[in-house]
Each structure stands twice: as C-alpha cells, then as structure tokens.
Design a protein around this motif. Structure first.
Motif, PDB file in Angstrom:
ATOM      1  N   LYS A 163      45.171  37.804  47.647  1.00  9.85           N
ATOM      2  CA  LYS A 163      44.956  39.052  47.384  1.00  9.85           C
ATOM      3  C   LYS A 163      45.234  39.479  45.791  1.00  9.85           C
TER       4      LYS A 163
ATOM      5  N   PHE B 185      42.334  46.474  50.643  1.00 12.64           N
ATOM      6  CA  PHE B 185      42.889  45.104  49.938  1.00 12.64           C
ATOM      7  C   PHE B 185      41.527  44.683  49.345  1.00 12.64           C
TER       8      PHE B 185
ATOM      9  N   THR C 246      46.291  46.114  46.042  1.00 14.76           N
ATOM     10  CA  THR C 246      46.073  46.844  47.358  1.00 14.76           C
ATOM     11  C   THR C 246      46.276  48.570  47.071  1.00 14.76           C
TER      12      THR C 246
END
Ligand code: FMN
Length: 168
Positions: free
Chosen positions: A127, A157, A130
């Motif tokens: 990640k 994301f 987001t």
C-alpha cells in the motif's frame, strides 16, 4: 503446481479484460486471519516511479478491515474454470462464512499477503496511498447518484506491485 517470478515489463496481459472481464480476488491478512473478495474495478499502471495497482473498495466490505490493517494485499487472477468460485467470493461476506472452505480455494502464506494456489497470476502489492471518493469531487452528478445512492463511496488503494507470480 508452482509459480515463477516475473516482472511488470514482461507481463503480456490486457489490463482491461484481465480486471473487468476476468475479475480478480483482492486478498489481505495473515495465516491467523485473512479475507478475500472479488473485484472487477481497478487498474494497473505507474505513478511515483512505481508500477502500481489501484483497487476500489466500498466501506461495507469485510475485506476493507484487512486492507486497512495490513501493509500488503494481493490481486489474484484465475482461468475461466474458477468463474463460479469468484462469483461466490463476490456475493458472500467473510463476516458470515469461510469463503476458502466453502469453495475449496487454497490460501498460500509464503508472501507478504495471502494468495491462492489455484491462481494463474498473482500480484503482491504494498500500500502506498488510500483515499475515499468524495461527492463534491464528481464532475458528473449523475455518475455519483447512479453509483452511490444505495452503497458507500469506494475507497481507493494504490499499491506498489512488489512481486509478480505466474503459474508455470
Ligand atoms: C464481479 C464482481 C465484481 C466486484 N467488484 C467489486 C469492486 O471492485 N469493489 C467492491 O468494493 N466490491 C466489489 N464487488 C462486491 C464484493 O466482492 C462483495 O460485496 C463481497 O461479498 C465482499 O466480501 P467481504 O464482505 O468478505 O469483503 C464485486 C462483486 C462481483 C461479483
């Protein structure tokens, strides 16, 4: 059956049919607890000098709890024989049942995110970013109404594609 590691520049896929027509499983978690759901909205691309995946997850999804908790997620792509299974992962919540047990898919935990032995292609993603969509940011109000009068606004994301595994 085993996977071999590949890289983004060697990947010969059409991202439009791969995601929207074939569908994918988004999985996150660890051996103790994990979850996966079907997704057909997303993107493969590049930003901030990373090759990236982008996924869109509604706040109602149990999978979102795992995406929030974990640093990594996987995207798993399957051949047509698994269409019914993907339908199951896309119509049942991990809150109510163990989707792996119900379908017989085999989770594997030797990467930083869980993925499935039966997949033909797996992307392990870290990640990076987001953010939830916002009503005021929609250029076209109809698009907002059409998609969000019933369910919550998707959270996006963006993840660095760290590992690409191709079924041998
Ligand atoms: C073909 C298909 C595509 C889907 N695409 C998405 C998607 O891109 N984003 C999303 O939030 N939900 C999507 N869903 C819905 C979730 O997969 C579904 O709500 C699932 O039951 C959520 O499971 P969970 O509660 O265990 O996370 C899709 C469902 C199907 C059948």
């Amino acid at each position: 059956m085993s996977f071999r590691k590949s890289n983004a520049e060697q990947l010969l896929v059409n991202p439009f049919t791969l995601i929207n027509k074939d569908w994918m499983l988004v999985a996150a978690g660890n051996k103790q607890s994990h979850n996966a759901m079907t997704a057909s909205w997303g993107a493969l691309g590049e930003i901030w000098n990373y090759y990236t995946s982008t996924i869109y997850v509604r706040p109602e999804r149990y999978t979102l709890e795992f995406l929030d908790r974990e640093e990594y997620y996987s995207l798993c792509f399957f051949d047509e024989t698994h269409r019914k299974t993907l339908g199951f992962y896309g119509s049942h919540s991990g809150r109510d049942c163990d989707k792996d047990k119900e379908t017989g898919l085999t989770p594997v935990f030797d990467q930083k995110a869980p993925y499935y032995e039966e997949a033909k292609l797996v992307l392990i993603c870290r990640k990076l970013y987001t953010q939830s969509f916002e009503e005021k940011a929609f250029i076209n109000a109809d698009l907002y109404t059409k998609n969000y009068s019933k369910d919550g606004l998707h959270r996006m994301f963006i993840g660095e594609i760290c590992e690409i595994l191709v079924k041998e």
